[in-house]
Motif scaffolding. Sequence first.
Motif, short mmCIF file in Angstrom:
data_model
loop_
_atom_site.label_atom_id
_atom_site.label_comp_id
_atom_site.label_asym_id
_atom_site.label_seq_id
_atom_site.Cartn_x
_atom_site.Cartn_y
_atom_site.Cartn_z
N ARG A 11 0.67 -1.47 -0.12
CA ARG A 11 -0.28 -0.17 0.04
C ARG A 11 0.96 1.36 -0.01
N TYR A 12 0.72 2.31 -0.99
CA TYR A 12 0.57 3.62 -0.84
C TYR A 12 0.21 4.64 0.49
N GLY A 13 0.12 4.39 1.90
CA GLY A 13 -1.45 5.37 2.20
C GLY A 13 -2.56 4.44 1.75
N GLU A 14 -3.44 5.60 1.11
CA GLU A 14 -4.87 4.56 0.83
C GLU A 14 -4.44 3.62 0.46
N LEU A 15 -4.20 3.92 -1.54
CA LEU A 15 -3.46 3.25 -2.66
C LEU A 15 -3.03 1.33 -1.79
N VAL A 16 -4.03 1.21 -2.91
CA VAL A 16 -3.69 -1.09 -2.33
C VAL A 16 -2.82 -0.90 -4.14
N ALA A 17 -1.14 -0.31 -4.03
CA ALA A 17 -0.35 -0.62 -5.61
C ALA A 17 -0.45 -2.60 -6.04
N VAL A 18 0.09 -3.16 -4.60
CA VAL A 18 -0.51 -4.71 -5.07
C VAL A 18 -0.95 -4.94 -4.60
N GLY A 35 0.96 -5.29 -18.11
CA GLY A 35 -0.21 -4.71 -17.72
C GLY A 35 -0.16 -3.08 -18.21
N PRO A 36 -1.10 -1.82 -17.81
CA PRO A 36 -1.30 -0.41 -18.50
C PRO A 36 -0.34 0.31 -16.72
N ASN A 37 -0.13 0.99 -17.98
CA ASN A 37 0.61 2.15 -16.50
C ASN A 37 -0.13 2.20 -14.69
N GLY A 38 0.33 1.93 -14.19
CA GLY A 38 -0.17 2.40 -12.96
C GLY A 38 -0.53 1.14 -12.76
N SER A 39 -0.83 -0.18 -13.47
CA SER A 39 -1.15 -1.58 -12.73
C SER A 39 -0.38 -2.19 -11.37
N GLY A 40 0.77 -1.99 -11.24
CA GLY A 40 1.80 -2.26 -10.35
C GLY A 40 2.58 -2.90 -10.83
N LYS A 41 3.35 -2.88 -11.88
CA LYS A 41 4.53 -3.63 -12.22
C LYS A 41 5.25 -3.34 -11.55
N SER A 42 6.30 -1.95 -11.21
CA SER A 42 7.22 -2.17 -10.82
C SER A 42 7.09 -2.10 -9.77
N THR A 43 6.04 -1.46 -8.08
CA THR A 43 6.03 -1.83 -7.18
C THR A 43 6.32 -3.55 -6.83
N THR A 44 5.85 -4.49 -7.85
CA THR A 44 5.76 -5.48 -8.06
C THR A 44 6.98 -5.87 -7.80
N MET A 81 16.69 -1.74 -14.33
CA MET A 81 15.46 -0.39 -14.30
C MET A 81 14.48 0.40 -15.26
N GLN A 82 13.26 0.71 -15.20
CA GLN A 82 12.38 2.01 -16.22
C GLN A 82 13.24 2.63 -16.10
N ASN A 83 13.94 3.54 -15.45
CA ASN A 83 14.47 5.25 -15.38
C ASN A 83 15.88 4.62 -15.18
N ASP A 158 12.66 -3.90 -16.29
CA ASP A 158 11.51 -3.51 -15.73
C ASP A 158 11.46 -2.66 -17.34
N GLU A 159 10.00 -2.72 -18.31
CA GLU A 159 9.77 -1.80 -19.12
C GLU A 159 11.41 -1.14 -19.99
N PRO A 160 11.76 -2.28 -20.61
CA PRO A 160 13.79 -1.66 -21.32
C PRO A 160 13.41 -0.94 -22.35
N1 LIG Z 1 5.84 6.34 -4.56
C1 LIG Z 1 5.18 6.31 -4.46
N2 LIG Z 1 3.95 6.75 -3.26
C2 LIG Z 1 2.18 6.76 -3.88
N3 LIG Z 1 1.83 5.68 -4.50
C3 LIG Z 1 2.47 5.56 -5.45
C4 LIG Z 1 4.40 5.50 -5.18
N4 LIG Z 1 4.97 4.35 -7.21
C5 LIG Z 1 3.87 3.76 -7.27
N5 LIG Z 1 1.96 4.90 -6.92
C6 LIG Z 1 0.65 4.43 -7.29
O1 LIG Z 1 0.70 2.54 -7.15
C7 LIG Z 1 0.26 1.75 -8.54
C8 LIG Z 1 1.30 1.25 -9.36
O2 LIG Z 1 2.37 1.94 -9.73
P1 LIG Z 1 3.54 0.76 -10.46
O3 LIG Z 1 5.38 1.84 -10.95
O4 LIG Z 1 3.72 -0.27 -9.89
O5 LIG Z 1 2.83 1.04 -11.55
P2 LIG Z 1 3.27 0.04 -13.04
O6 LIG Z 1 2.19 -0.44 -13.31
O7 LIG Z 1 4.54 0.05 -13.18
O8 LIG Z 1 3.09 1.43 -13.75
P3 LIG Z 1 4.34 2.22 -14.65
O9 LIG Z 1 4.74 1.14 -16.40
O10 LIG Z 1 3.17 3.59 -15.42
O11 LIG Z 1 5.57 2.72 -13.64
C9 LIG Z 1 -0.34 3.36 -9.40
O12 LIG Z 1 -1.02 3.64 -9.11
C10 LIG Z 1 1.13 4.65 -8.89
O13 LIG Z 1 0.65 5.97 -9.49
#
Ligand SMILES: Nc1ncnc2c1ncn2[C@@H]1O[C@H](COP(=O)(O)OP(=O)(O)OP(=O)(O)O)[C@@H](O)[C@H]1O
Length: 310
Positions: A11-18, A35-44, A81-83, A158-160
């Motif tokens: 979780r990032y605060g209220e947001l459940v990223a994974v 998965g689309p942007n923001g689906s949680g791939k990088s967080t995973t 990494m992505q960046n 990650d998204e190379p």
């Molecule tokens: N450090 C952070 N603080 C708060 N929210 C975050 C943080 N990092 C990611 N998020 C949120 O968590 C969710 C998952 O993000 P994540 O980067 O894992 O997705 P992704 O599938 O890798 O997308 P992308 O390809 O855009 O990186 C998104 O809603 C994103 O806005």
Amino acid sequence: MVINVQNLVKRYGELVAVDHLNLQVREGEIFGLLGPNGSGKSTTINCILSLLKYDKGSIEVFGKPMTPTSYALKRDIGIVMQNVAVFNELTVYENINYFCGLYIKDKEERRALVEEAIRFVGLEDFKRFLPKKLSGGLLRRLNIACGIAHKPKLIILDEPTVAVDPQSRNAILEGIQKLNAEGATIVYTSHYMEEVEQICTRIAIMDKGKTLAMGTKEELKAMIRSAETVHVEIFDLSDAHLRIIEAQDSVSKVHYQNNFLEIHYSGGKNNLMQLLNYLQNNGISFGRVTSEEPTLNDVFLEITGKELRD
Ligand SMILES: Nc1ncnc2c1ncn2[C@@H]1O[C@H](COP(=O)(O)OP(=O)(O)OP(=O)(O)O)[C@@H](O)[C@H]1O
């Protein structure tokens, strides 16, 4: 099992990223996380690498729990990494040498590995260049070389290929397949379904922090009802005919624009033959006809109700 993720929650605060994610990567796979942007791939990925703390679940890499201090495990993992993460004040050679040096202490051994990585990504002519002199595509290749020079058994990318020219993109995709053929297990995250279809041996489709489906591309496509998409060039199709075509049992969606009729079928047999018979029987002339198998985008659309594409 190379990676075993059970019930991961981040979780990032209220947001459940994974959200209670389960993932198993087997030795020798090119495993795609699509998965689309923001689906949680990088967080995973960051959780798997112990770069991020997570709220719940367990993660094992090569059968051992992954922690921030699992240095022996980290030696066997290559990360891209992505960046792009390289030192601007070091040359191409020095950057790769630095990252390789984190794991390979012997200078001679390291020199051979750095040279091999440079050849592998095709940066032979740029060894003495500083990163700022490289194009976006070449910079990505440097980023990859830094991640793989020490010959890790597991490589996570990650998204190379984001914002990369087609030539570098192909070089990167071919390179990943070559690393896999040489024995590395690969985890590849992307929102480009074409790339994932092209190189991945198994795919997890992700949305909103969950894996919605997992399998080979054939298995994923077999899961969905939509059988095919047909395009027919028709210069003049009346609304009445369009409605009759739309009302066919196996037709899920029709769209007529710019002289092209697009029909999505969900199941059914001999769809194309029946359509062409209908057009001929009603004196409707048509031009080009194409029929496409379902794509991973169709799979995504079917299980989430939205497009995977940006
Ligand atoms: N450090 C952070 N603080 C708060 N929210 C975050 C943080 N990092 C990611 N998020 C949120 O968590 C969710 C998952 O993000 P994540 O980067 O894992 O997705 P992704 O599938 O890798 O997308 P992308 O390809 O855009 O990186 C998104 O809603 C994103 O806005």
